[in-house]
Motif scaffolding. Sequence first.
Motif, PDB file in Angstrom:
ATOM      1  N   VAL A  68       0.808  -1.224   0.000  1.00 22.48           N
ATOM      2  CA  VAL A  68       0.000   0.000   0.000  1.00 22.48           C
ATOM      3  C   VAL A  68       0.839   1.271   0.000  1.00 22.48           C
ATOM      4  N   LEU A  69       1.693   1.447   0.974  1.00 21.23           N
ATOM      5  CA  LEU A  69       2.433   2.707   1.088  1.00 21.23           C
ATOM      6  C   LEU A  69       3.398   2.943  -0.078  1.00 21.23           C
ATOM      7  N   PRO A  70       4.118   1.909  -0.555  1.00 16.94           N
ATOM      8  CA  PRO A  70       4.931   2.139  -1.754  1.00 16.94           C
ATOM      9  C   PRO A  70       4.082   2.585  -2.949  1.00 16.94           C
ATOM     10  N   ALA A  71       2.880   2.007  -3.099  1.00 17.41           N
ATOM     11  CA  ALA A  71       2.000   2.401  -4.205  1.00 17.41           C
ATOM     12  C   ALA A  71       1.554   3.852  -4.039  1.00 17.41           C
ATOM     13  N   VAL A  72       1.267   4.261  -2.823  1.00 18.30           N
ATOM     14  CA  VAL A  72       0.876   5.653  -2.550  1.00 18.30           C
ATOM     15  C   VAL A  72       2.000   6.598  -2.956  1.00 18.30           C
ATOM     16  N   ARG A  73       3.210   6.261  -2.570  1.00 22.97           N
ATOM     17  CA  ARG A  73       4.360   7.122  -2.922  1.00 22.97           C
ATOM     18  C   ARG A  73       4.524   7.205  -4.440  1.00 22.97           C
ATOM     19  N   GLU A  74       4.385   6.075  -5.113  1.00 17.75           N
ATOM     20  CA  GLU A  74       4.532   6.059  -6.573  1.00 17.75           C
ATOM     21  C   GLU A  74       3.522   6.986  -7.244  1.00 17.75           C
ATOM     22  N   LEU A  75       2.275   6.966  -6.775  1.00 20.11           N
ATOM     23  CA  LEU A  75       1.237   7.767  -7.408  1.00 20.11           C
ATOM     24  C   LEU A  75       1.460   9.259  -7.192  1.00 20.11           C
ATOM     25  N   PHE A  76       1.837   9.648  -5.976  1.00 24.06           N
ATOM     26  CA  PHE A  76       2.096  11.068  -5.729  1.00 24.06           C
ATOM     27  C   PHE A  76       3.275  11.553  -6.575  1.00 24.06           C
ATOM     28  N   ASP A  77       4.304  10.713  -6.693  1.00 20.41           N
ATOM     29  CA  ASP A  77       5.454  11.087  -7.528  1.00 20.41           C
ATOM     30  C   ASP A  77       5.035  11.213  -8.991  1.00 20.41           C
ATOM     31  N   GLU A  78       4.227  10.248  -9.447  1.00 18.07           N
ATOM     32  CA  GLU A  78       3.790  10.242 -10.843  1.00 18.07           C
ATOM     33  C   GLU A  78       2.931  11.470 -11.163  1.00 18.07           C
ATOM     34  N   ALA A  79       2.118  11.875 -10.190  1.00 17.45           N
ATOM     35  CA  ALA A  79       1.227  13.020 -10.394  1.00 17.45           C
ATOM     36  C   ALA A  79       1.936  14.355 -10.173  1.00 17.45           C
ATOM     37  N   GLY A  80       3.150  14.312  -9.640  1.00 23.73           N
ATOM     38  CA  GLY A  80       3.863  15.546  -9.347  1.00 23.73           C
ATOM     39  C   GLY A  80       3.272  16.270  -8.154  1.00 23.73           C
ATOM     40  N   LEU A  81       2.730  15.518  -7.221  1.00 26.87           N
ATOM     41  CA  LEU A  81       2.113  16.084  -6.026  1.00 26.87           C
ATOM     42  C   LEU A  81       2.823  15.572  -4.783  1.00 26.87           C
ATOM     43  N   SER A  82       2.539  16.186  -3.647  1.00 31.39           N
ATOM     44  CA  SER A  82       3.093  15.713  -2.384  1.00 31.39           C
ATOM     45  C   SER A  82       1.950  15.310  -1.468  1.00 31.39           C
ATOM     46  N   LEU A  83       2.263  14.548  -0.436  1.00 32.86           N
ATOM     47  CA  LEU A  83       1.236  14.142   0.516  1.00 32.86           C
ATOM     48  C   LEU A  83       0.557  15.353   1.147  1.00 32.86           C
ATOM     49  N   ALA A  84       1.277  16.430   1.286  1.00 31.68           N
ATOM     50  CA  ALA A  84       0.720  17.645   1.886  1.00 31.68           C
ATOM     51  C   ALA A  84      -0.408  18.232   1.040  1.00 31.68           C
ATOM     52  N   ASP A  85      -0.487  17.837  -0.242  1.00 36.34           N
ATOM     53  CA  ASP A  85      -1.548  18.326  -1.120  1.00 36.34           C
ATOM     54  C   ASP A  85      -2.867  17.577  -0.908  1.00 36.34           C
ATOM     55  N   CYS A  86      -2.808  16.480  -0.169  1.00 35.46           N
ATOM     56  CA  CYS A  86      -3.969  15.600  -0.027  1.00 35.46           C
ATOM     57  C   CYS A  86      -5.096  16.276   0.751  1.00 35.46           C
ATOM     58  N   SER A  87      -6.324  16.174   0.225  1.00 37.74           N
ATOM     59  CA  SER A  87      -7.501  16.771   0.863  1.00 37.74           C
ATOM     60  C   SER A  87      -8.253  15.779   1.739  1.00 37.74           C
ATOM     61  N   ALA A  88      -8.219  14.492   1.374  1.00 34.44           N
ATOM     62  CA  ALA A  88      -8.945  13.459   2.115  1.00 34.44           C
ATOM     63  C   ALA A  88      -8.426  12.098   1.691  1.00 34.44           C
ATOM     64  N   VAL A  89      -8.649  11.106   2.546  1.00 29.54           N
ATOM     65  CA  VAL A  89      -8.248   9.729   2.240  1.00 29.54           C
ATOM     66  C   VAL A  89      -9.494   8.847   2.270  1.00 29.54           C
ATOM     67  N   ALA A  90      -9.808   8.220   1.140  1.00 29.26           N
ATOM     68  CA  ALA A  90     -10.962   7.330   1.037  1.00 29.26           C
ATOM     69  C   ALA A  90     -10.498   5.887   1.129  1.00 29.26           C
ATOM     70  N   PHE A  91     -11.358   5.030   1.650  1.00 24.57           N
ATOM     71  CA  PHE A  91     -10.996   3.611   1.733  1.00 24.57           C
ATOM     72  C   PHE A  91     -12.216   2.724   1.557  1.00 24.57           C
ATOM     73  N   GLY A  92     -11.966   1.527   1.026  1.00 26.02           N
ATOM     74  CA  GLY A  92     -13.020   0.531   0.878  1.00 26.02           C
ATOM     75  C   GLY A  92     -13.361  -0.036   2.242  1.00 26.02           C
ATOM     76  N   ALA A  93     -14.530   0.329   2.773  1.00 19.83           N
ATOM     77  CA  ALA A  93     -14.882  -0.018   4.145  1.00 19.83           C
ATOM     78  C   ALA A  93     -15.441  -1.422   4.296  1.00 19.83           C
ATOM     79  N   GLY A  94     -15.904  -2.022   3.212  1.00 19.88           N
ATOM     80  CA  GLY A  94     -16.437  -3.366   3.305  1.00 19.88           C
ATOM     81  C   GLY A  94     -17.808  -3.461   2.657  1.00 19.88           C
ATOM     82  N   PRO A  95     -18.295  -4.675   2.553  1.00 15.67           N
ATOM     83  CA  PRO A  95     -17.732  -5.927   3.069  1.00 15.67           C
ATOM     84  C   PRO A  95     -16.576  -6.445   2.223  1.00 15.67           C
ATOM     85  N   GLY A  96     -15.890  -7.442   2.770  1.00 17.87           N
ATOM     86  CA  GLY A  96     -14.766  -8.041   2.078  1.00 17.87           C
ATOM     87  C   GLY A  96     -13.912  -8.835   3.043  1.00 17.87           C
ATOM     88  N   SER A  97     -12.680  -9.085   2.647  1.00 18.54           N
ATOM     89  CA  SER A  97     -11.732  -9.820   3.483  1.00 18.54           C
ATOM     90  C   SER A  97     -11.534  -9.110   4.814  1.00 18.54           C
TER      91      SER A  97
END
Length: 251
Positions: free
Chosen positions: A49-78
């Motif tokens: 997860v975290l390596p993928a997050v870093r890759e996307l911010f780098d690819e988009a030319g953005l930093s974590l500080a630019d983030c407005s909100a964090v969404a997540f798949g709450a369920g159901p599931g594993s």
Amino acid sequence: MTRTVLLAIDTSTEYCSVALLSSDERHASASPPIWSRHDATGAVSSARVLPAVRELFDEAGLSLADCSAVAFGAGPGSFTGLRTAAGVAQGLAFGLGVPVVPVGTLLVCAESARLRDTTASRVLAVLDARMDEVYWADYGWDAVQGEWAVLSRPSLAAPDALVAPPSAFTLAGNAAAAFGERLPVASAAHVVDHEAVPHAVPLAHVALRAYRAGRTAPAEQAAPEYIRDKVAQTTAERLAARTVSNGELAR
């Protein structure tokens, strides 16, 4: 600030799915740019997860500080996967001082179906829940509001217990592939979309609408929605299921 940068995470299945969406509020009707990773990781999504997050911010030319909100798949599931997504989203949101946006995985299936087919206005989302059961929910697209209406809340059922909606509908999710003829609603569906499964891209689209509408939560309230309390079958239940399966094969 007119830009919304939304990070979406889903690990409810055997995939680690992460997406980053950047939307300019001045052009809210335009399709926002989105970057994503969707990797088959099995039970070790937490390491990706975290390596993928870093890759996307780098690819988009953005930093974590630019983030407005964090969404997540709450369920159901594993069970493990849901805890992973909720925990990572909570940790990132705490550190960044931003809210979380919990999104149901069955709703993500409906959104996934609509992204590929804009005529999909009634979606029965059904996922394999293991232990000879399915997770399901029924959704209708409200074109006026630009939102999904929940017609039947997420529930757990036997695959042959589901009842088809009274109007033409799309069957979304992996249950048709998992259960075949044991899922009778599949034969009643106008379209069966096997690819409409939990994925961070449709999750990000749902979450963006929720964020704009103010449907967010503080980081400390990030939590999975399990629906099922039971994690695994007993030995007797596994043997009984195997006997039924063998009997069906014998016929």
